[in-house]
Design an enzyme around this catalytic site. Sequence first.
Site, PDB file in Angstrom:
ATOM      1  N   LEU A  22       0.861  -1.340   0.164  1.00 19.36           N
ATOM      2  CA  LEU A  22      -0.019  -0.066   0.043  1.00 19.36           C
ATOM      3  C   LEU A  22       0.654   1.139   0.142  1.00 19.36           C
ATOM      4  O   LEU A  22       0.493   2.334  -0.107  1.00 19.36           O
ATOM      5  CB  LEU A  22      -1.101   0.183   1.284  1.00 19.36           C
ATOM      6  CG  LEU A  22      -2.112  -1.228   1.365  1.00 19.36           C
ATOM      7  CD1 LEU A  22      -2.886  -1.158   2.596  1.00 19.36           C
ATOM      8  CD2 LEU A  22      -2.862  -1.143  -0.008  1.00 19.36           C
ATOM      9  N   LYS A  77      17.138  -5.431   2.708  1.00 20.78           N
ATOM     10  CA  LYS A  77      17.466  -4.420   3.667  1.00 20.78           C
ATOM     11  C   LYS A  77      18.979  -4.277   4.059  1.00 20.78           C
ATOM     12  O   LYS A  77      19.547  -3.310   4.576  1.00 20.78           O
ATOM     13  CB  LYS A  77      16.584  -4.479   5.028  1.00 20.78           C
ATOM     14  CG  LYS A  77      15.168  -4.268   4.516  1.00 20.78           C
ATOM     15  CD  LYS A  77      14.386  -4.186   5.866  1.00 20.78           C
ATOM     16  CE  LYS A  77      12.737  -3.770   5.346  1.00 20.78           C
ATOM     17  NZ  LYS A  77      11.923  -3.827   6.594  1.00 20.78           N
ATOM     18  N   ASP A 113      12.210   1.973   9.985  1.00 21.71           N
ATOM     19  CA  ASP A 113      11.434   0.859  10.458  1.00 21.71           C
ATOM     20  C   ASP A 113      11.317   1.041  12.068  1.00 21.71           C
ATOM     21  O   ASP A 113      10.339   0.771  12.675  1.00 21.71           O
ATOM     22  CB  ASP A 113      12.475  -0.555  10.108  1.00 21.71           C
ATOM     23  CG  ASP A 113      12.208  -0.972   8.847  1.00 21.71           C
ATOM     24  OD1 ASP A 113      11.072  -0.654   8.263  1.00 21.71           O
ATOM     25  OD2 ASP A 113      12.968  -1.828   8.387  1.00 21.71           O
ATOM     26  N   ALA A 138      15.856 -11.483  13.724  1.00 24.88           N
ATOM     27  CA  ALA A 138      16.736 -10.717  13.867  1.00 24.88           C
ATOM     28  C   ALA A 138      17.318  -9.988  12.401  1.00 24.88           C
ATOM     29  O   ALA A 138      18.523  -9.461  12.200  1.00 24.88           O
ATOM     30  CB  ALA A 138      17.877 -11.366  14.707  1.00 24.88           C
ATOM     31  N   VAL A 229       4.395  -6.953  12.573  1.00 18.12           N
ATOM     32  CA  VAL A 229       5.281  -6.073  11.617  1.00 18.12           C
ATOM     33  C   VAL A 229       4.454  -6.356  10.313  1.00 18.12           C
ATOM     34  O   VAL A 229       4.414  -5.530   9.264  1.00 18.12           O
ATOM     35  CB  VAL A 229       6.631  -6.264  11.597  1.00 18.12           C
ATOM     36  CG1 VAL A 229       7.381  -5.834  12.612  1.00 18.12           C
ATOM     37  CG2 VAL A 229       7.214  -7.568  10.981  1.00 18.12           C
ATOM     38  N   TYR A 231       1.754  -6.483   7.395  1.00 21.24           N
ATOM     39  CA  TYR A 231       0.581  -5.818   7.146  1.00 21.24           C
ATOM     40  C   TYR A 231      -0.227  -6.184   5.976  1.00 21.24           C
ATOM     41  O   TYR A 231      -1.379  -5.399   5.712  1.00 21.24           O
ATOM     42  CB  TYR A 231       0.916  -4.314   7.308  1.00 21.24           C
ATOM     43  CG  TYR A 231       1.366  -3.581   6.121  1.00 21.24           C
ATOM     44  CD1 TYR A 231       0.332  -3.271   5.088  1.00 21.24           C
ATOM     45  CD2 TYR A 231       2.464  -3.282   5.818  1.00 21.24           C
ATOM     46  CE1 TYR A 231       0.834  -2.540   3.934  1.00 21.24           C
ATOM     47  CE2 TYR A 231       3.175  -2.783   4.556  1.00 21.24           C
ATOM     48  CZ  TYR A 231       2.448  -2.356   3.757  1.00 21.24           C
ATOM     49  OH  TYR A 231       2.739  -1.816   2.542  1.00 21.24           O
TER      50      TYR A 231
END
Length: 290
Positions: A22, A77, A113, A138, A229, A231
């Site tokens: 989104l 990431k 984040d 982690a 976390v 969504y």
Amino acid sequence: MTTPPNRKVLLGLIGSGIQRSLTPAMQEQEAAHHGMRLHYQLIDLDLSGGSAEDLPLLLKAARMMGYAGLNITYPCKQAVIPHLDELSDEARAMGAVNTVVIRDGRLIGHNTDGSGWARGFTRALPDADLRCAVLLGAGGAGAAIAHAALRLGVQALRILDVDPARAQALAAELNRLYAGERASGWTDVAAALDGATGLIHATPTGMDKLPGLPLPAELVRADLWVSEVVYFPLETALLKLARARGCRISDGGGMAVGQAVGAFELFTGVTPDAGRIEQHFRALVSQRQN
């Protein structure tokens, strides 16, 4: 900051399995309120058959095409870091980047984040018992949340990961940066949850492409608060179970909105209306459910 009329902004998201994100809609609508023409492109590695190894090519292309920046998600990431010119203090400490700002040809890595999770968590569970929290995951998101959790005042943080060495390394780094030796790496989730007051889930399990529970169902107790976390979907298997057990919950939407708020300001230099972004996000989720 005054926004030039009809200012054009080009952004994108690099990750795997991101078609239901989104973020494009949130960023584009908020930009419209500020008189900007913003286009947000999904760069889905699953659709292109690509991987994190393609990051150098994708970053070069974004720089050449005049992108203002990129959001970065699973599984890139941490892999993106060696390809950047500069890191913010927060991204360096967390060892993960979810936002790359492109300025004068330079790639600058940031991380929203942790702040995004903290914003959503404190709004959903303002009086949560922070004596002992278990963190599942982690990786990039988990590392960012671990820092944010200790900053919020979690007294003991028990970290688990599919790679136990990664959990141990994150705990060691947290204890180096924050006083009190509050973080520890664990390998047994049942043992870690014994005496815990809360559970934070920061792995991809529960996403549309990776459905299921990240831990045995019998370990979710009514006296735990549960923070998610993921969504999409907003109501993951973990949250459905937690709600049925009577747990207080914080869904992944709060973090998604917090991330978007931070990233929008980094990309554009304009302060967004956080309440308006959250209202838009919840409306989008409701539309999808209906």
